[in-house]
Design a protein around this motif. Structure first.
Motif, PDB file in Angstrom:
ATOM      1  N   PHE A 192      16.335  -1.454  -1.808  1.00 28.93           N
ATOM      2  CA  PHE A 192      15.611  -1.601  -0.459  1.00 28.93           C
ATOM      3  C   PHE A 192      14.442  -2.363  -0.972  1.00 28.93           C
ATOM      4  O   PHE A 192      13.752  -1.929  -1.762  1.00 28.93           O
ATOM      5  CB  PHE A 192      15.110  -0.339   0.070  1.00 28.93           C
ATOM      6  CG  PHE A 192      16.233   0.507   0.614  1.00 28.93           C
ATOM      7  CD1 PHE A 192      16.579   0.779   1.807  1.00 28.93           C
ATOM      8  CD2 PHE A 192      17.135   1.359  -0.485  1.00 28.93           C
ATOM      9  CE1 PHE A 192      17.757   1.203   2.246  1.00 28.93           C
ATOM     10  CE2 PHE A 192      18.171   1.999   0.004  1.00 28.93           C
ATOM     11  CZ  PHE A 192      18.309   2.207   1.450  1.00 28.93           C
ATOM     12  N   ALA A 193      14.141  -3.635  -0.437  1.00 32.32           N
ATOM     13  CA  ALA A 193      13.206  -4.298  -0.798  1.00 32.32           C
ATOM     14  C   ALA A 193      12.081  -4.701   0.509  1.00 32.32           C
ATOM     15  O   ALA A 193      12.666  -4.764   1.651  1.00 32.32           O
ATOM     16  CB  ALA A 193      13.577  -5.733  -1.085  1.00 32.32           C
ATOM     17  N   ALA A 194      10.939  -4.831   0.455  1.00 30.96           N
ATOM     18  CA  ALA A 194       9.887  -4.918   1.198  1.00 30.96           C
ATOM     19  C   ALA A 194       8.836  -6.141   0.685  1.00 30.96           C
ATOM     20  O   ALA A 194       8.146  -5.861  -0.363  1.00 30.96           O
ATOM     21  CB  ALA A 194       8.981  -3.630   1.745  1.00 30.96           C
ATOM     22  N   LEU A 195       8.548  -6.980   1.340  1.00 31.17           N
ATOM     23  CA  LEU A 195       7.483  -7.960   1.112  1.00 31.17           C
ATOM     24  C   LEU A 195       6.390  -7.527   2.190  1.00 31.17           C
ATOM     25  O   LEU A 195       6.267  -7.453   3.161  1.00 31.17           O
ATOM     26  CB  LEU A 195       7.820  -9.519   1.569  1.00 31.17           C
ATOM     27  CG  LEU A 195       6.872 -10.335   1.223  1.00 31.17           C
ATOM     28  CD1 LEU A 195       6.564 -10.613  -0.158  1.00 31.17           C
ATOM     29  CD2 LEU A 195       7.380 -11.956   1.658  1.00 31.17           C
ATOM     30  N   ARG A 196       5.319  -7.425   1.169  1.00 26.42           N
ATOM     31  CA  ARG A 196       3.967  -6.710   1.884  1.00 26.42           C
ATOM     32  C   ARG A 196       2.818  -7.593   1.585  1.00 26.42           C
ATOM     33  O   ARG A 196       2.685  -8.389   0.566  1.00 26.42           O
ATOM     34  CB  ARG A 196       3.557  -5.435   1.232  1.00 26.42           C
ATOM     35  CG  ARG A 196       4.996  -4.164   1.210  1.00 26.42           C
ATOM     36  CD  ARG A 196       4.846  -3.387   0.350  1.00 26.42           C
ATOM     37  NE  ARG A 196       3.697  -2.707   0.115  1.00 26.42           N
ATOM     38  CZ  ARG A 196       2.938  -2.133  -0.923  1.00 26.42           C
ATOM     39  NH1 ARG A 196       3.807  -2.226  -2.164  1.00 26.42           N
ATOM     40  NH2 ARG A 196       1.750  -1.567  -0.998  1.00 26.42           N
ATOM     41  N   LEU A 197       1.787  -7.578   2.588  1.00 24.25           N
ATOM     42  CA  LEU A 197       0.587  -8.388   2.372  1.00 24.25           C
ATOM     43  C   LEU A 197      -0.448  -7.159   2.062  1.00 24.25           C
ATOM     44  O   LEU A 197      -0.647  -6.250   2.753  1.00 24.25           O
ATOM     45  CB  LEU A 197       0.501  -9.120   3.673  1.00 24.25           C
ATOM     46  CG  LEU A 197      -1.135  -9.890   3.559  1.00 24.25           C
ATOM     47  CD1 LEU A 197      -0.892 -11.062   2.806  1.00 24.25           C
ATOM     48  CD2 LEU A 197      -1.440 -10.301   5.183  1.00 24.25           C
ATOM     49  N   ILE A 198      -1.512  -7.636   0.995  1.00 27.94           N
ATOM     50  CA  ILE A 198      -2.429  -6.760   0.588  1.00 27.94           C
ATOM     51  C   ILE A 198      -3.802  -7.397   0.742  1.00 27.94           C
ATOM     52  O   ILE A 198      -3.989  -8.807   0.382  1.00 27.94           O
ATOM     53  CB  ILE A 198      -2.272  -6.153  -0.860  1.00 27.94           C
ATOM     54  CG1 ILE A 198      -0.660  -5.846  -1.182  1.00 27.94           C
ATOM     55  CG2 ILE A 198      -3.113  -5.144  -1.203  1.00 27.94           C
ATOM     56  CD1 ILE A 198      -0.528  -4.697  -0.397  1.00 27.94           C
ATOM     57  N   ASP A 199      -4.706  -6.567   1.519  1.00 26.14           N
ATOM     58  CA  ASP A 199      -6.041  -7.363   1.569  1.00 26.14           C
ATOM     59  C   ASP A 199      -6.850  -6.844   0.639  1.00 26.14           C
ATOM     60  O   ASP A 199      -6.516  -6.315  -0.492  1.00 26.14           O
ATOM     61  CB  ASP A 199      -6.665  -6.860   2.825  1.00 26.14           C
ATOM     62  CG  ASP A 199      -7.118  -5.252   2.814  1.00 26.14           C
ATOM     63  OD1 ASP A 199      -7.278  -4.794   1.599  1.00 26.14           O
ATOM     64  OD2 ASP A 199      -7.417  -4.829   3.854  1.00 26.14           O
ATOM     65  N   PRO A 200      -8.119  -7.740   0.584  1.00 24.37           N
ATOM     66  CA  PRO A 200      -9.130  -7.592  -0.848  1.00 24.37           C
ATOM     67  C   PRO A 200      -9.408  -6.181  -0.999  1.00 24.37           C
ATOM     68  O   PRO A 200      -9.946  -5.901  -2.100  1.00 24.37           O
ATOM     69  CB  PRO A 200     -10.282  -8.398  -0.267  1.00 24.37           C
ATOM     70  CG  PRO A 200      -9.770  -9.426   0.579  1.00 24.37           C
ATOM     71  CD  PRO A 200      -8.701  -8.677   1.402  1.00 24.37           C
ATOM     72  N   GLN A 201      -9.228  -5.317  -0.013  1.00 21.84           N
ATOM     73  CA  GLN A 201      -9.706  -3.956  -0.498  1.00 21.84           C
ATOM     74  C   GLN A 201      -8.436  -3.124  -0.875  1.00 21.84           C
ATOM     75  O   GLN A 201      -8.673  -1.972  -1.101  1.00 21.84           O
ATOM     76  CB  GLN A 201     -10.325  -3.125   0.874  1.00 21.84           C
ATOM     77  CG  GLN A 201     -11.647  -3.646   1.299  1.00 21.84           C
ATOM     78  CD  GLN A 201     -11.746  -5.088   2.073  1.00 21.84           C
ATOM     79  OE1 GLN A 201     -10.808  -5.258   2.699  1.00 21.84           O
ATOM     80  NE2 GLN A 201     -12.584  -6.007   1.294  1.00 21.84           N
ATOM     81  N   GLY A 202      -7.179  -3.822  -1.224  1.00 22.82           N
ATOM     82  CA  GLY A 202      -6.055  -3.040  -1.541  1.00 22.82           C
ATOM     83  C   GLY A 202      -5.111  -2.440  -0.499  1.00 22.82           C
ATOM     84  O   GLY A 202      -4.597  -1.628  -1.078  1.00 22.82           O
ATOM     85  N   ARG A 203      -5.551  -2.648   0.891  1.00 26.22           N
ATOM     86  CA  ARG A 203      -4.845  -1.886   1.827  1.00 26.22           C
ATOM     87  C   ARG A 203      -3.794  -2.748   2.341  1.00 26.22           C
ATOM     88  O   ARG A 203      -3.961  -3.958   2.549  1.00 26.22           O
ATOM     89  CB  ARG A 203      -5.608  -1.632   3.070  1.00 26.22           C
ATOM     90  CG  ARG A 203      -6.951  -0.852   2.671  1.00 26.22           C
ATOM     91  CD  ARG A 203      -8.053  -0.585   3.844  1.00 26.22           C
ATOM     92  NE  ARG A 203      -8.195  -2.024   4.246  1.00 26.22           N
ATOM     93  CZ  ARG A 203      -9.274  -2.299   5.279  1.00 26.22           C
ATOM     94  NH1 ARG A 203      -9.764  -1.268   5.972  1.00 26.22           N
ATOM     95  NH2 ARG A 203      -9.849  -3.645   5.495  1.00 26.22           N
ATOM     96  N   ASP A 204      -2.641  -2.099   2.720  1.00 21.11           N
ATOM     97  CA  ASP A 204      -1.457  -2.907   3.263  1.00 21.11           C
ATOM     98  C   ASP A 204      -1.811  -3.313   4.680  1.00 21.11           C
ATOM     99  O   ASP A 204      -2.438  -2.715   5.638  1.00 21.11           O
ATOM    100  CB  ASP A 204      -0.108  -1.928   3.493  1.00 21.11           C
ATOM    101  CG  ASP A 204       0.680  -2.057   2.212  1.00 21.11           C
ATOM    102  OD1 ASP A 204       1.856  -2.716   2.266  1.00 21.11           O
ATOM    103  OD2 ASP A 204       0.341  -1.212   1.377  1.00 21.11           O
ATOM    104  N   VAL A 205      -1.606  -4.585   4.971  1.00 21.39           N
ATOM    105  CA  VAL A 205      -1.705  -5.153   6.217  1.00 21.39           C
ATOM    106  C   VAL A 205      -0.337  -5.292   6.931  1.00 21.39           C
ATOM    107  O   VAL A 205       0.433  -5.768   6.668  1.00 21.39           O
ATOM    108  CB  VAL A 205      -2.331  -6.711   6.275  1.00 21.39           C
ATOM    109  CG1 VAL A 205      -2.615  -7.123   7.449  1.00 21.39           C
ATOM    110  CG2 VAL A 205      -3.758  -6.712   5.360  1.00 21.39           C
ATOM    111  N   THR A 206      -0.299  -4.436   7.857  1.00 23.38           N
ATOM    112  CA  THR A 206       0.996  -4.157   8.552  1.00 23.38           C
ATOM    113  C   THR A 206       1.016  -5.108  10.166  1.00 23.38           C
ATOM    114  O   THR A 206      -0.252  -5.500  10.656  1.00 23.38           O
ATOM    115  CB  THR A 206       1.057  -2.958   8.929  1.00 23.38           C
ATOM    116  OG1 THR A 206       0.341  -2.121   9.847  1.00 23.38           O
ATOM    117  CG2 THR A 206       1.212  -2.001   7.763  1.00 23.38           C
TER     118      THR A 206
END
Length: 600
Positions: A446-460
């Motif tokens: 199971f693979a997920a490509l994620r975007l992480i903001d400068p504060q280390g949070r996932d952007v959904t």
């Protein structure tokens, strides 16, 4: 075998297209609109399906818009338990919706007939065989159901109020079956507009990457079975006449005999065999003009790419599955398309860009037009994985060989880029090549490509069926790793899914993970990408450190997207081993991304 054109016998043709003997139209309550309720139409085997017909009061010959589904042509979205949440979301998004229409005839995932009849169209909504007022065996997407649809289309083209041209419009189920019936080339079919519908019955519905998708059990149990013909216990109410609109009551035993549970059928067919090929259309036979509307999550470009139509257009949007379909912009787009192909209006539609994509950013979206898909000018970039420190980047091709393990039914293994120093766009298909091993004879990826903001949070982002999804999701059962080079590209493998090839425990294998959807994101400076590999459904639970691109609230814990893998076919003895990803040296693992250079 692929779907073939089914030609009825002469006797069956006369039965199917005989005048149905309409009763007087019931009072629609809408000025200028006639409403023919529960009209029987005879199929080629003699069974009668029931349809609702909404047509202009003024006599004439009008083009027909048709849809056929299992949700109840007389079931109000506002009152049905399974649809109340969707209706509430729709009204919250468009509070003036029912000022432009009585909303009395809006059905789940279906166009509002009032807004089409007022513009010189006839709308026909049919209950599929075995659902609502239509008797028979309920077997979603079966060849029999598709033949019924072809019969209905040609019947409508021959009616005295019809111009002879029929278009198809609807979302989800009512988009999927547009592709199916278009391959049969029924007389009268002039254009289709599948709005977020799957094309490949195996890869987009039954199995993702060879892993059984049991999310359909909820759909079947809560949205379809309650509307089965003969179900006297249904909570659904006939919004036209009150009471039930599921026909003559049947016993529980007969009801069970009269339906084919899709997840049960999928489980009996773990490979892409004749069951799916009978339900996946032959794209070379689909030549009718079409406008495909896709989503960045769940059901995207497969239908557009597979069909042979020379007059076809693609729109890829973001957002949820239902509300965009009812927007004023969507209605205007739909009407321009059908006005051109069903009415012959010279409205400049042929000059519309063949492709338009809604490019995502953390703070919003913007539309971009293009001449083709994938977008011209893509620069494919490799982001190599490094298991020594969990990093990922274009300069790590020669990283020191390393391996990282994780539990086969457990949590994540993540590779993260450095913060981007310049704004960077990736829009298009993505691919992943991994070198993997397991302590058992198989493993699920199971693979997920994620975007992480400068504060280390996932952007959904808002997904088709989920308010919080990552940039993309991919899947592969490693025993299904065989690929067909003649049908694969550098960014998208084609796995035939015809046989199972067990792994030798401890041995490394190169595998290409399937992503059925492309992605789109403009990454601001300071943001990072993360690639997560794990052995279970990916999702965000309560307390997850996320920020939604449109400030939606975090839902309860669940998987992301229109996929759920928990099922007895995931035997812990086989899929619960210790899995590993190898990187560097002879085992280069990487993420392939579609970079859009500035100015494109």
């Amino acid at each position: 075998m692929r779907l073939l054109r089914l030609v009825p016998t002469a006797a069956a043709f006369l039965i199917a297209f005989a005048q149905p003997g309409f009763a007087e139209p019931v009072d629609s309550g809408v000025p200028g609109m006639l409403f023919d309720h529960d009209v029987p139409v005879t199929m080629t085997d003699g069974l009668k399906l029931r349809v609702n017909i909404y047509r202009p009061e003024k006599s004439g010959h009008y083009p027909v818009l048709m849809l056929m589904g299992p949700y109840g042509k007389d079931t109000s979205m506002a009152d049905a338990p399974a649809y109340k949440a969707s209706w509430a979301k729709l009204i919250a998004k468009y509070p003036d919706l029912c000022k432009q229409s009585s909303c009395r005839y809006i059905r789940f995932e279906a166009p509002d007939p009032e807004r089409w009849v007022a513009n010189g169209y006839i709308v026909i909504h049919a209950d599929v065989r075995g659902a609502g007022a239509s008797p028979g065996v309920l077997d979603p997407f079966s060849p029999r159901e598709t033949e019924d649809y072809a019969t209905l289309i040609t019947w409508a083209a021959h009616q005295p109020w019809s111009s002879g041209k029929v278009g198809l419009l609807g979302t989800s189920f009512q988009a999927i079956n547009q592709y199916q019936v278009a391959a049969l080339k029924p007389e009268g079919l002039a254009a289709i507009l599948p709005w977020e519908g799957a094309f490949d019955q195996y890869r987009e519905i039954g199995y993702y990457g060879g892993i059984l998708n049991v999310a359909w059990e909820y759909w079947w149990t809560h949205q379809v079975v309650p509307n089965q013909n003969g179900n006297a216990q249904t909570p659904l109410v006939d919004s036209i006449n009150g009471g039930k609109d599921t026909g003559t009551p049947l016993s529980p035993e007969v009801l069970t005999q009269n339906r084919v549970d899709p997840v049960g059928a999928f489980a009996k067919h773990p490979f892409d065999d004749a069951y799916y090929r009978q339900r996946t259309p032959d794209g070379s036979r689909i030549t009718v003009p079409q406008l495909d509307v896709a989503n960045w999550t769940d059901w995207s470009t497969a239908g557009y790419l597979a069909t042979a139509s020379k007059q076809k257009w693609l729109r890829i949007q973001t957002g949820d599955h239902l509300t965009p379909f009812y927007s004023d912009d969507a209605l205007a787009l739909q009407k321009r398309f059908f006005d051109h192909f069903l009415k012959g209006v010279n409205n400049g539609w042929e000059k519309e860009p063949r492709v338009a994509v809604q490019v995502r950013r953390p703070e919003g979206t913007a539309w971009r037009n293009a001449a083709a898909w994938p977008l011209p000018g893509i620069q494919w970039e490799h982001y190599y994985l490094d298991a020594t420190n969990g990093s990922m980047g274009p300069d790590l091709e020669h990283a020191t060989p390393a391996q990282k393990t994780y539990p086969g039914l457990g949590d994540r293994l993540t590779f993260t880029t450095a913060p981007f120093t310049n704004e960077t766009e990736f829009t298009g298909p993505i691919g992943i090549r991994l070198w993997v091993s397991s302590s058992t004879a198989d493993m699920d990826i199971f693979a997920a490509l994620r975007l992480i903001d400068p504060q280390g949070r996932d952007v959904t982002f808002t997904g088709n069926s989920d308010p919080n999804v990552p940039l993309d999701l991919g899947y592969l059962r490693v025993s299904h790793r065989a690929a067909d080079p003649s049908r694969s590209t550098g960014y998208q493998p084609f796995h035939p899914h015809l046989v199972s090839e067990p792994m030798t425990p401890g041995q490394l294998y190169p595998v290409d993970v399937e992503f059925s959807e492309p992605t789109s994101i403009v990454i601001p400076r300071g943001y990072r990408l993360a690639l997560t590999i794990q052995g279970k459904d990916f999702g965000y639970g309560p307390g997850a450190d996320i920020v939604h691109a449109n400030d939606y609230a975090l839902p309860d814990a669940h998987n992301s997207g229109l996929f759920f893998a928990a099922h007895p076919n995931r035997d812990p003895a086989l899929y619960g081993g210790t899995d590993a990803v190898a990187t560097g040296g002879e085992h280069v693992s990487y993420l392939l991304l579609p970079h859009i250079p500035p100015g494109h």
